[in-house]
Structure formats: structure tokens, C-alpha cells
Design a protein around this motif. Structure first.
Motif, PDB file in Angstrom:
ATOM      1  N   GLY A 236       0.860  -1.285  -0.092  1.00 24.63           N
ATOM      2  CA  GLY A 236       0.166   0.128   0.087  1.00 24.63           C
ATOM      3  C   GLY A 236       0.824   1.256   0.106  1.00 24.63           C
ATOM      4  O   GLY A 236       0.332   2.258   0.182  1.00 24.63           O
ATOM      5  N   MET A 237       2.237   1.169  -0.351  1.00 23.53           N
ATOM      6  CA  MET A 237       2.859   2.404  -0.363  1.00 23.53           C
ATOM      7  C   MET A 237       3.076   2.797  -1.928  1.00 23.53           C
ATOM      8  O   MET A 237       3.127   1.947  -2.632  1.00 23.53           O
ATOM      9  CB  MET A 237       4.218   2.281   0.424  1.00 23.53           C
ATOM     10  N   SER A 238       3.988   3.899  -2.020  1.00 21.48           N
ATOM     11  CA  SER A 238       4.329   4.426  -3.287  1.00 21.48           C
ATOM     12  C   SER A 238       5.340   3.667  -4.091  1.00 21.48           C
ATOM     13  O   SER A 238       6.477   3.531  -3.314  1.00 21.48           O
ATOM     14  CB  SER A 238       4.362   5.819  -3.423  1.00 21.48           C
ATOM     15  N   MET A 239       5.091   3.253  -5.153  1.00 25.28           N
ATOM     16  CA  MET A 239       6.274   2.429  -6.042  1.00 25.28           C
ATOM     17  C   MET A 239       7.399   3.507  -6.107  1.00 25.28           C
ATOM     18  O   MET A 239       8.474   3.043  -6.285  1.00 25.28           O
ATOM     19  CB  MET A 239       5.605   2.076  -7.325  1.00 25.28           C
ATOM     20  N   ALA A 240       7.098   4.963  -6.214  1.00 27.38           N
ATOM     21  CA  ALA A 240       8.357   5.832  -6.316  1.00 27.38           C
ATOM     22  C   ALA A 240       9.156   5.811  -5.099  1.00 27.38           C
ATOM     23  O   ALA A 240      10.365   5.911  -5.172  1.00 27.38           O
ATOM     24  CB  ALA A 240       7.578   7.170  -6.550  1.00 27.38           C
ATOM     25  N   LEU A 241       8.540   5.494  -3.977  1.00 23.50           N
ATOM     26  CA  LEU A 241       9.056   5.621  -2.640  1.00 23.50           C
ATOM     27  C   LEU A 241      10.106   4.364  -2.761  1.00 23.50           C
ATOM     28  O   LEU A 241      11.270   4.341  -2.174  1.00 23.50           O
ATOM     29  CB  LEU A 241       8.186   5.522  -1.614  1.00 23.50           C
ATOM     30  N   GLY A 242       9.660   3.125  -2.927  1.00 20.88           N
ATOM     31  CA  GLY A 242      10.342   1.965  -3.134  1.00 20.88           C
ATOM     32  C   GLY A 242      11.566   2.250  -4.159  1.00 20.88           C
ATOM     33  O   GLY A 242      12.587   1.706  -3.608  1.00 20.88           O
ATOM     34  N   ALA A 243      11.464   2.813  -5.182  1.00 15.83           N
ATOM     35  CA  ALA A 243      12.608   2.850  -6.070  1.00 15.83           C
ATOM     36  C   ALA A 243      13.608   4.018  -5.525  1.00 15.83           C
ATOM     37  O   ALA A 243      14.815   3.536  -5.441  1.00 15.83           O
ATOM     38  CB  ALA A 243      12.019   3.580  -7.440  1.00 15.83           C
ATOM     39  N   PHE A 244      13.094   5.036  -4.806  1.00 17.71           N
ATOM     40  CA  PHE A 244      13.796   5.930  -4.092  1.00 17.71           C
ATOM     41  C   PHE A 244      14.697   5.404  -3.225  1.00 17.71           C
ATOM     42  O   PHE A 244      15.992   5.795  -3.093  1.00 17.71           O
ATOM     43  CB  PHE A 244      12.944   7.141  -3.687  1.00 17.71           C
ATOM     44  N   VAL A 245      14.179   4.663  -2.342  1.00 13.12           N
ATOM     45  CA  VAL A 245      14.799   3.890  -1.332  1.00 13.12           C
ATOM     46  C   VAL A 245      15.908   2.994  -2.002  1.00 13.12           C
ATOM     47  O   VAL A 245      17.182   2.754  -1.278  1.00 13.12           O
ATOM     48  CB  VAL A 245      14.089   3.088  -0.349  1.00 13.12           C
ATOM     49  N   ALA A 246      15.518   2.034  -2.922  1.00  9.89           N
ATOM     50  CA  ALA A 246      16.498   1.393  -3.484  1.00  9.89           C
ATOM     51  C   ALA A 246      17.884   2.105  -4.141  1.00  9.89           C
ATOM     52  O   ALA A 246      18.892   1.668  -3.889  1.00  9.89           O
ATOM     53  CB  ALA A 246      15.823   0.616  -4.649  1.00  9.89           C
ATOM     54  N   GLY A 247      17.475   3.153  -4.582  1.00  7.79           N
ATOM     55  CA  GLY A 247      18.612   4.100  -5.115  1.00  7.79           C
ATOM     56  C   GLY A 247      19.409   4.578  -3.996  1.00  7.79           C
ATOM     57  O   GLY A 247      20.530   4.581  -4.200  1.00  7.79           O
ATOM     58  N   VAL A 248      18.661   5.002  -2.951  1.00  5.90           N
ATOM     59  CA  VAL A 248      19.782   5.580  -1.660  1.00  5.90           C
ATOM     60  C   VAL A 248      20.544   4.418  -1.115  1.00  5.90           C
ATOM     61  O   VAL A 248      21.923   4.681  -1.008  1.00  5.90           O
ATOM     62  CB  VAL A 248      18.791   6.102  -0.720  1.00  5.90           C
ATOM     63  N   LEU A 249      20.151   3.182  -1.182  1.00  8.37           N
ATOM     64  CA  LEU A 249      20.737   2.067  -0.623  1.00  8.37           C
ATOM     65  C   LEU A 249      21.893   1.717  -1.630  1.00  8.37           C
ATOM     66  O   LEU A 249      22.892   0.988  -1.083  1.00  8.37           O
ATOM     67  CB  LEU A 249      19.813   0.835  -0.394  1.00  8.37           C
ATOM     68  N   LEU A 250      21.671   1.858  -2.892  1.00  7.62           N
ATOM     69  CA  LEU A 250      22.943   1.545  -3.796  1.00  7.62           C
ATOM     70  C   LEU A 250      23.683   2.798  -3.942  1.00  7.62           C
ATOM     71  O   LEU A 250      24.651   2.475  -4.830  1.00  7.62           O
ATOM     72  CB  LEU A 250      22.167   1.032  -5.117  1.00  7.62           C
ATOM     73  N   ALA A 251      23.450   3.767  -3.580  1.00  8.03           N
ATOM     74  CA  ALA A 251      24.233   5.019  -3.708  1.00  8.03           C
ATOM     75  C   ALA A 251      25.555   5.271  -3.512  1.00  8.03           C
ATOM     76  O   ALA A 251      26.505   5.769  -4.145  1.00  8.03           O
ATOM     77  CB  ALA A 251      23.795   6.310  -3.318  1.00  8.03           C
ATOM     78  N   GLU A 252      26.196   4.007  -2.667  1.00  6.33           N
ATOM     79  CA  GLU A 252      27.557   4.043  -2.265  1.00  6.33           C
ATOM     80  C   GLU A 252      28.052   2.913  -3.008  1.00  6.33           C
ATOM     81  O   GLU A 252      29.443   2.332  -2.734  1.00  6.33           O
ATOM     82  CB  GLU A 252      27.495   3.841  -0.599  1.00  6.33           C
ATOM     83  N   SER A 253      27.392   1.952  -3.578  1.00  8.41           N
ATOM     84  CA  SER A 253      27.698   0.886  -4.382  1.00  8.41           C
ATOM     85  C   SER A 253      28.936   1.040  -5.429  1.00  8.41           C
ATOM     86  O   SER A 253      28.718   2.242  -6.049  1.00  8.41           O
ATOM     87  CB  SER A 253      26.867   0.135  -4.847  1.00  8.41           C
ATOM     88  N   GLU A 254      29.622   0.399  -5.738  1.00  8.91           N
ATOM     89  CA  GLU A 254      30.792   0.458  -6.886  1.00  8.91           C
ATOM     90  C   GLU A 254      29.899   0.571  -8.233  1.00  8.91           C
ATOM     91  O   GLU A 254      30.659   0.995  -9.222  1.00  8.91           O
ATOM     92  CB  GLU A 254      31.730  -0.489  -6.952  1.00  8.91           C
ATOM     93  N   TYR A 255      28.867   0.382  -8.130  1.00 13.89           N
ATOM     94  CA  TYR A 255      28.027   0.023  -9.558  1.00 13.89           C
ATOM     95  C   TYR A 255      27.002   1.304  -9.870  1.00 13.89           C
ATOM     96  O   TYR A 255      26.095   1.159 -10.757  1.00 13.89           O
ATOM     97  CB  TYR A 255      27.135  -1.228  -9.533  1.00 13.89           C
ATOM     98  N   ARG A 256      27.274   2.229  -8.867  1.00 17.63           N
ATOM     99  CA  ARG A 256      26.267   3.468  -8.878  1.00 17.63           C
ATOM    100  C   ARG A 256      26.092   4.211 -10.263  1.00 17.63           C
ATOM    101  O   ARG A 256      25.051   4.254 -10.855  1.00 17.63           O
ATOM    102  CB  ARG A 256      26.542   4.490  -7.908  1.00 17.63           C
ATOM    103  N   HIS A 257      27.378   4.222 -10.772  1.00 18.00           N
ATOM    104  CA  HIS A 257      27.353   5.155 -12.149  1.00 18.00           C
ATOM    105  C   HIS A 257      27.003   4.326 -13.204  1.00 18.00           C
ATOM    106  O   HIS A 257      26.327   4.619 -14.347  1.00 18.00           O
ATOM    107  CB  HIS A 257      28.812   5.689 -12.399  1.00 18.00           C
ATOM    108  N   GLU A 258      27.271   2.968 -13.479  1.00 17.77           N
ATOM    109  CA  GLU A 258      26.575   2.060 -14.149  1.00 17.77           C
ATOM    110  C   GLU A 258      25.143   1.912 -14.316  1.00 17.77           C
ATOM    111  O   GLU A 258      24.477   1.782 -15.261  1.00 17.77           O
ATOM    112  CB  GLU A 258      27.283   0.746 -14.298  1.00 17.77           C
ATOM    113  N   LEU A 259      24.757   1.822 -13.019  1.00 17.84           N
ATOM    114  CA  LEU A 259      23.138   1.802 -12.948  1.00 17.84           C
ATOM    115  C   LEU A 259      22.529   2.921 -13.560  1.00 17.84           C
ATOM    116  O   LEU A 259      21.600   2.948 -14.332  1.00 17.84           O
ATOM    117  CB  LEU A 259      22.967   1.584 -11.511  1.00 17.84           C
ATOM    118  N   GLU A 260      23.072   3.990 -13.160  1.00 16.98           N
ATOM    119  CA  GLU A 260      22.493   5.432 -13.639  1.00 16.98           C
ATOM    120  C   GLU A 260      22.323   5.434 -15.117  1.00 16.98           C
ATOM    121  O   GLU A 260      21.608   6.085 -15.895  1.00 16.98           O
ATOM    122  CB  GLU A 260      23.235   6.539 -13.048  1.00 16.98           C
ATOM    123  N   ALA A 261      23.754   5.180 -15.743  1.00  9.99           N
ATOM    124  CA  ALA A 261      23.743   5.036 -16.887  1.00  9.99           C
ATOM    125  C   ALA A 261      22.884   4.154 -17.977  1.00  9.99           C
ATOM    126  O   ALA A 261      22.288   4.334 -18.888  1.00  9.99           O
ATOM    127  CB  ALA A 261      25.313   4.722 -17.659  1.00  9.99           C
TER     128      ALA A 261
END
Length: 604
Positions: A236-261
Motif C-alpha cells: 500500500g505504499m508508493s512505487m516511487a518511494l520504493g525505487a527511491f529507497v533502492a537508489g539510496v541504498l545503492l548510492a554508495e555501491s561501486e555500480y552506482r554510475h553504471e546503474l544510472e547510465a
């Protein structure tokens, strides 16, 4: 109508409308919105199911928030906390109260006025960010502040979605229990995401990356966005919030820039589709039936939000130009208002006719935003500002070296290269610096090196070396990531402002990183040791040993950068090691070494 026919219609409308708008100096978002109106039931009627298209297109917003999350490393989020939870919270609270009171005075029920006040306090995250990006204003003070406000707005939507069932006209005890259950599920999912981000998502991406299959990694990136969005939606929560949380959790990973690309192309297309669908779902019938009332509501809403934003920013100490920038950027309604109004109608909080009217009001404010941003340029010009200067045309495309940032550091590199008759192209994003340097006969181009098209124009595909010499730390890191992704053959030599900047560059495998005051500090220290009685050979040896120790310390701090306690322990250990390293020297000379260790955590 088949899916391919829908796709052909959307692509045709986009190819025609967007270039036309850009040709006349208007934002591409306006082209998408106008294309939607042309295709929808109030235009050519080529597509009737605008609501269905909107549900699909909302995934573009989900991807946008995932990319925003990737950009928000915890350290950066901590640095932005004042703007996010200070300026953002104040804007949402004050605007919600003022607009809600106005709605209540106009005859709405208390619950309906609360929903209307909050929903209309929100602005459009994808619209504003795209407009700011097109105008190269994301890195300005008002651009960063607008982003912080939008981020808080997106976060604030989530509690409101949970509160709506409690505000229903006939909220029963069962409804309250169900709402509390949904909130409990949401907290559980957040905890699960935090755990899964470290122990599931990163190992999964590492395994896929090791296969070196580009398409598999792209599929994994899309799967992360879809799966996290669906997980949050299931409770019952927003899909956008879920994606945002996932992005924050991966922000410090070594794959951050490749994911964004990998996500970027899909995000751009789906965001375009989202704006097209917003234009299609606009109920122009309400506008035709009540043009005066709709116009008054649009003008009134934008005027109230503009004024409140300017007053809030001014009260919080922002400069006049930044206040104007935020006021011109955020007076429109946002896409989450559509969601809130639909849920409010389903719970009996407001009538469908009121929701239809407010949807067309929000849509028109979104359409008017690009025009308002154009008005901002005119206002700035009249108030003594200047029209944003276009980047220079670069006629030097065969240089062996590109220097990004032509301040004191970059100029010295350029002078040495010129002495050896080695060709280079200098890029500088500060207009005042460009004009100042040119007065002394230097050739430098005005351009943003963090943009791929600017680097291509500068001949990055043929150059051998890129020297990162800019002052802005985020700009430097972003440029390094861009070069690693699109011009991997370039050898990167980077200037770092401090140890933290150096660590971020080293994480991107930059070939050579030099802290801007490091070598000059060592040179000064060597001369100080000689003045205190050490021989030149002993002073050089001391500096060499210190340098080796400092490089080892930097590597340890790099490994502990995410753990403040480990970072402190690493600095304390470095100080003790340095004392022991020079213990003998200290006993035989009058030059105390331990004090130098005090800069290990925060020094150059």
C-alpha cells in the motif's frame, strides 16, 4: 489498437512537438504536454484511454526517483539535511496551511481542505528537474535548493497516503486498524530493504557484473527498480518511494554510475510518455465550461505559491536572486496531486467534480511552468542580470590534452604544456573566470565538462589525457564518472580539494590524484625542518617517509569512509604510527613530527 500503433503515435508526436518547442526556445516538457492534448479526447482523439497510458507512464517517475536516490549518497544527504528538512518542511507546511485555509473559506469540508492544501503545496519533480537541467541551473544555489524542496515533498507524500483512509467521512474502527496495519507493513518493508540492499542487491549486481554481459546488467538494473517498486506497492505504499529507497541504498555501491547510465534512456522515454499522458488526461471540458473560474484558480494558486516560496526563502536568509529562482521554479502543481485526488474521491473525502476541476488546474500550471521560466530570464535581465550565456563553439578538436577547469591550478598545467608545445583545450564553466582569463591572452572555452556533448565537442574521443582541475567537488566527481563511462580511453589526472574528494576520485579509478595543497605543504615542511637544523638529506628523507605513511593512511580511510567510528579509529592509529615512525628522529633532533599527524582526518 495494437501496442505498436500506440508506440508509433507517441513517437511521431514527440518527434514533431518537442523539436518545434525547442526551436522556439521553449522547454521540451511543454512539447510533450501539448502533444498529449493533441492526441487525446479533446484533440484528434487518436488515443482515448489516457488514464491507462498514465498508469504505465508513471513508471517514468519511479525511474526518476531511483536515479535521484542513486545521487543521494548518505554523506551528501547529511550535507543537505538543512535544506531538505528545513526549507522543504517549511515550504510544505506553510503552503499547505495557507492553501488549505483558503479552500476551507471557499466552502470545502475540513478534511477536503486538508487534502487540497497538501496536494497543491506539491510541485512536479520531473518537470522542475528537467527544466532546470535544460537551463543548466541544477548546480546553482536555487537549483540545489529547489531539488531539496522537491525531495522533501516526495518523502512527505508517503505519510499522507497512509493518512487518507483515516480522514474518510465514515472512517470506522476497522479502517483505522487496516491503516495502522499498512503503516506497520511499510516499516517492515523499509527494514527489509535496508537489510536486502547490503546483503542481496549488491551481491546480486556483483554476480551479474562478473559475467561481463552488458544486457544482463541492464536487465538487473531494471529488475531492481521494478521489484522494489512492486514490493512497496504490495503493502500500500508508493512505487516511487520504493525505487527511491533502492537508489539510496545503492548510492554508495561501486555500480552506482553504471546503474544510472543503464536506467537513463528508459527514464527519459518514460518521463516523456508521462508528460504526454498528463496532457491527454487534462479535462478540457471543465476549462470550456468554466473558463473564468479555472483561470482564476490557476492564477491564484501560482501567485500564492510564488509569493510564499519567495517569502520563505527570504526569511531563511537566501540571496535575492536565489529567492526569485526558487519562486519561479516551484509555483506549479505536481503529479502526485493526481494520485491524492483520486484516492480522496475513492474514500468520499471530496466530490469527483471538484477533483476534475483541480486536475485541470494542476495540469495548466504544469503547462505554464516552462513559460514562467522564460519570464524569469526576462526579469533577471531587467533587474541587472544577464541572459544565460550559451556555451562556446569549440574549434579545437585535435588536442592531446583537455583541461577541465582553468583557474589557478589548471592555468599552471596549461602553461607547462604550452612551454613544451603540447596542444590542449581548456574548458571553464564560470563565465566570470573565462572573461578574466581571456583578458590576459589565454585561450579558454566556456563549457561544462560534466556534459558529454561538451566533451565530445572538445575532442574527447581523440584526446589522450583529461586534467580535472575544477573547484566544485561534485562537478569534478560527476565529470570523472562521465569520462569513465563514455571515454574510458582517456587518462584522468585529477586535482582534489581535500582527502574526502581524493577518496571519491580514487573510487572511480582515477589514474592520478593530487590534493591541491599537499605537495606545497610538504615543500614548506621540508624547508621548515632545514631551518630548524636538519640537513637537507634528513629533511628530504623525513618528508618521503611521511608521504609514504600518508598514502597508506589514505587507503585505510578510503576503506572506512562509510563508517565514522572506523574513520576516527583510523586517524588515531595513523597519529600513533607517525609518532613511532619518527620516534628516533625526534630523540636526535629538535624537529617534532607528531603534530603533523593531526591533519590526517581532515587535512589536505
Amino acid at each position: 489498437m495494437s501496442l505498436l500503433v500506440y508506440a508509433a503515435i507517441f513517437l511521431t508526436a514527440t518527434v514533431i512537438a518537442v523539436p518545434l518547442c525547442r526551436k522556439f526556445g521553449l522547454a521540451s516538457v511543454l512539447g510533450y504536454l501539448l502533444a498529449g492534448m493533441l492526441l487525446g479526447p479533446w484533440g484528434l482523439r487518436l488515443i482515448q484511454d489516457g488514464e491507462g497510458v498514465l498508469h504505465v507512464a508513471e513508471f517514468g517517475v519511479v525511474m526518476l526517483l531511483f536515479v535521484i536516490g542513486l545521487e543521494l549518497q548518505p554523506s551528501r544527504l547529511r550535507a543537505m539535511r538543512k535544506a531538505v528538512f528545513g526549507l522543504g518542511l517549511t515550504q510544505v507546511a506553510v503552503t499547505s496551511i495557507i492553501v488549505g485555509v483558503i479552500a476551507w473559506l471557499m466552502g470545502l469540508s475540513t478534511h477536503a481542505a486538508i487534502v487540497v492544501g497538501f496536494a497543491l503545496s506539491l510541485s512536479s519533480t520531473p518537470l522542475v528537474l528537467q527544466l532546470l537541467a535544460e537551463r543548466h541551473q541544477l548546480n546553482t544555489q536555487h537549483g540545489r535548493s529547489a531539488f531539496a524542496i522537491l525531495l522533501f515533498q516526495d518523502i512527505a507524500v508517503m505519510p499522507m497516503l497512509a493518512l487518507l483512509p483515516l480522514m474518510a467521512a465514515r472512517a470506522s474502527e476497522q479502517t483505522v486498524v487496516e491503516s495502522l496495519l499498512v503503516a506497520g507493513k511499510g516499516i517492515a518493508v523499509l527494514l527489509l530493504m535496508v537489510f536486502g540492499g547490503r546483503y542481496v542487491l549488491r551481491p546480486l549486481l556483483r554476480t551479474v557484473a562478473e559475467t561481463r554481459a552488458k544486457e544482463a546488467f541492464t536487465a538487473a538494473a531494471l529488475l531492481v527498480v521494478v521489484a522494489t517498486g512492486l514490493l512497496f506497492n504490495a503493502v500500500g505504499m508508493s512505487m516511487a518511494l520504493g525505487a527511491f529507497v533502492a537508489g539510496v541504498l545503492l548510492a554508495e555501491s561501486e555500480y552506482r554510475h553504471e546503474l544510472e547510465a543503464d536506467i537513463e534512456p528508459f527514464k527519459g522515454l518514460l518521463l516523456g510518455l508521462f508528460f504526454v499522458s498528463v496532457g491527454m488526461t487534462a479535462n478540457l471540458g471543465s476549462l470550456l465550461d468554466h473558463p473564468g473560474r479555472i483561470t482564476a484558480l490557476v492564477v491564484g494558486l501560482m501567485a500564492v505559491k510564488f509569493t510564499l516560496m519567495w517569502l520563505i526563502a527570504r526569511f531563511m536568509g537566501y540571496a535575492a536572486d536565489a529567492c526569485r529562482g526558487m519562486a519561479f521554479s516551484l509555483p506549479q502543481g505536481g503529479e502526485f496531486a493526481f494520485v491524492l485526488f483520486a484516492i480522496a474521491v475513492s474514500h468520499g473525502i471530496m466530490a469527483q467534480s471538484l477533483a476534475d476541476t483541480l486536475v485541470i488546474v494542476v495540469t495548466i500550471t504544469m503547462i505554464a511552468s516552462p513559460l514562467l521560466m522564460r519570464l524569469q530570464s526576462f526579469v533577471e535581465l531587467k533587474m541587472g542580470g544577464a541572459e544565460p550565456r550559451a556555451f562556446d563553439e569549440i574549434d579545437s578538436t585535435d588536442s592531446r590534452v583537455i583541461i577541465a577547469g582553468f583557474g589557478r591550478f589548471g592555468q599552471i598545467v596549461g602553461r607547462v604544456l604550452r612551454m613544451r608545445r603540447i596542444s590542449f583545450t581548456a574548458l571553464e564553466s564560470d563565465v566570470a573566470q573565462v572573461d578574466f582569463v581571456r583578458r590576459f591572452g589565454n585561450k579558454v572555452y566556456y563549457g561544462d565538462a560534466s556534459r558529454r556533448d561538451v566533451l565530445q565537442a572538445a575532442g574527447a574521443e581523440r584526446a589522450e589525457i583529461l586534467v580535472l582541475a575544477m573547484d566544485d567537488i561534485d562537478l569534478s566527481v560527476r565529470t570523472a564518472a562521465l569520462v569513465r563511462r563514455h571515454f574510458p580511453h582517456l587518462k584522468l589526472f585529477a586535482r582534489a580539494r581535500n582527502r574526502q574528494h581524493a577518496i571519491r576520485l580514487l573510487d572511480l579509478d582515477v589514474r592520478y590524484v593530487i590534493r591541491e595543497t599537499y605537495l606545497s605543504s610538504l615543500d614548506m615542511a621540508q624547508h621548515a625542518l632545514e631551518a630548524l637544523g636538519l640537513s637537507r638529506a634528513d629533511a628530504i628523507e623525513s618528508i618521503s617517509r611521511f608521504d609514504s605513511h600518508d598514502q597508506r593512511t589514505l587507503e585505510r580511510q578510503r576503506e572506512a569512509r562509510d563508517d565514522e567510528q572506523k574513520l576516527i579509529q583510523s586517524s588515531q592509529l595513523a597519529a600513533r604510527e607517525l609518532e613511532q615512525l619518527f620516534e628516533t628522529d625526534t630523540a636526535t633532533s629538535h624537529a617534532p613530527a607528531p603534530a603533523a599527524a593531526q591533519s590526517d582526518a581532515t587535512g589536505s
